[in-house]
Scaffold this motif. Structure first.
Motif, PDB file in Angstrom:
ATOM      1  N   TYR B  36       0.831  -1.188   0.000  1.00  0.00           N
ATOM      2  CA  TYR B  36       0.000   0.000   0.000  1.00  0.00           C
ATOM      3  C   TYR B  36       0.871   1.244   0.000  1.00  0.00           C
ATOM      4  CZ  TYR B  36      -3.434  -3.372   1.734  1.00  0.00           C
ATOM      5  OH  TYR B  36      -4.249  -4.476   1.886  1.00  0.00           O
ATOM      6  N   GLN B  38       0.660   5.310   1.220  1.00  0.00           N
ATOM      7  CA  GLN B  38      -0.121   6.249   2.015  1.00  0.00           C
ATOM      8  C   GLN B  38       0.549   7.618   2.003  1.00  0.00           C
ATOM      9  OE1 GLN B  38      -0.565   5.630   6.314  1.00  0.00           O
ATOM     10  NE2 GLN B  38      -2.658   6.420   6.215  1.00  0.00           N
ATOM     11  N   PRO B  44      -4.660   4.720   3.034  1.00  0.00           N
ATOM     12  CA  PRO B  44      -3.787   3.893   2.204  1.00  0.00           C
ATOM     13  C   PRO B  44      -4.451   3.523   0.880  1.00  0.00           C
ATOM     14  CG  PRO B  44      -3.780   3.111   4.468  1.00  0.00           C
ATOM     15  CD  PRO B  44      -4.890   4.123   4.350  1.00  0.00           C
ATOM     16  N   LEU B  46      -4.175   0.629  -2.276  1.00  0.00           N
ATOM     17  CA  LEU B  46      -3.615  -0.658  -2.679  1.00  0.00           C
ATOM     18  C   LEU B  46      -2.826  -0.499  -3.971  1.00  0.00           C
ATOM     19  CD1 LEU B  46      -3.495  -3.794  -2.362  1.00  0.00           C
ATOM     20  CD2 LEU B  46      -5.588  -3.864  -3.756  1.00  0.00           C
ATOM     21  N   TYR B  87       3.589   0.522   2.901  1.00  0.00           N
ATOM     22  CA  TYR B  87       3.389  -0.557   3.868  1.00  0.00           C
ATOM     23  C   TYR B  87       3.190  -1.882   3.139  1.00  0.00           C
ATOM     24  CZ  TYR B  87       2.318   3.042   7.385  1.00  0.00           C
ATOM     25  OH  TYR B  87       2.372   4.116   8.242  1.00  0.00           O
TER      26      TYR B  87
END
Lengths: 120, 107
Positions: B36, B38, B44, B46, B87
């Motif tokens: 992800y 952000q 966030p 995908l 992430y």
């Protein structure tokens, strides 16, 4: 427009309760598992809870089990998170998110989040 | 729970650079990994699922690879819009866990 919009966040005292809502639009809400994920200020992401498309299957993170309750109303295209016995460590932005398929536990659509602050 | 460790925590790079972020799982997760992006104050987004599948609408300069316990996210040529925090998330188990994040900064 495909979107999720959270509401219900705010300031609450330790031990208090809050109910978050998430309104879904632009897709068939009743077809999807849904989830809540949170992010403490300046920290990473933490999965909180999943609910199946029918609401019959539910999972919780150990950190919230027994205090939080996830639910949904497919007729209203809405997801909820009832949070009881709130603690300072529950302070976070809470996101609702869509799970693309029942066996693939990642998140393909996120809301913008709602901030919950637990403080006296 | 499966622990996810990202490296580096912070990465400084310039527009046009090729960058790679690594994510390691504490046990095998097959290819059940998502990435992800952000940006500050935003949700966030995908980018990658199943370790290497590009989400619809995501630019092709993003790619993912790996299986088992070691995974990478590569951005082939950094664009100004790519400076963000990234992430990884494992979904081998129902209790999906995230890495701690990698902040990609402008050099």
């Amino acid at each position: 427009q495909v979107q999720l919009v959270e509401s219900g966040g705010g300031l609450v005292k330790p031990g208090g309760s809050l109910r978050l809502s998430c309104a879904a639009s632009g897709f068939t809400f009743s077809d999807y598992y849904m989830s809540w994920i949170r992010q403490a200020p300046g920290k990473g992401l933490e999965w909180v809870s999943y609910i199946s498309s029918s609401g019959s299957t539910i999972y919780y993170a150990d950190s919230v089990k027994g205090r939080f309750t996830i639910s949904r109303d497919n007729a209203k295209n809405s997801l909820y998170l009832q949070m009881n016995s709130l603690r300072a460590e529950d302070t976070a932005v809470y996101y609702c998110a869509r799970v693309p398929a029942s066996v693939y536990w990642y998140f393909d659509l996120w809301g913008r989040g709602t901030l919950v602050t637990v403080s006296s | 729970d499966i622990q996810m460790t990202q490296s580096p925590s912070t990465l400084s790079a310039s527009v046009g650079d090729r960058v790679t972020i690594t994510c390691r799982a504490s046990q095998s997760i097959s290819s059940w990994l998502a990435w992800y992006q952000q940006k500050p104050g935003k949700a966030p987004k995908l980018l990658i699922y199943k370790a290497s599948s590009l989400e619809s609408g995501v630019p092709s300069r993003f790619s993912g690879s790996g299986s088992g316990t070691e995974f990478t996210l590569t951005i082939s040529s950094l664009q100004p819009d790519d400076f963000a925090t990234y992430y990884c998330q494992q979904y081998n188990s129902i209790r999906g866990t995230f890495g701690q994040g990698t902040k990609l900064e402008i050099k």
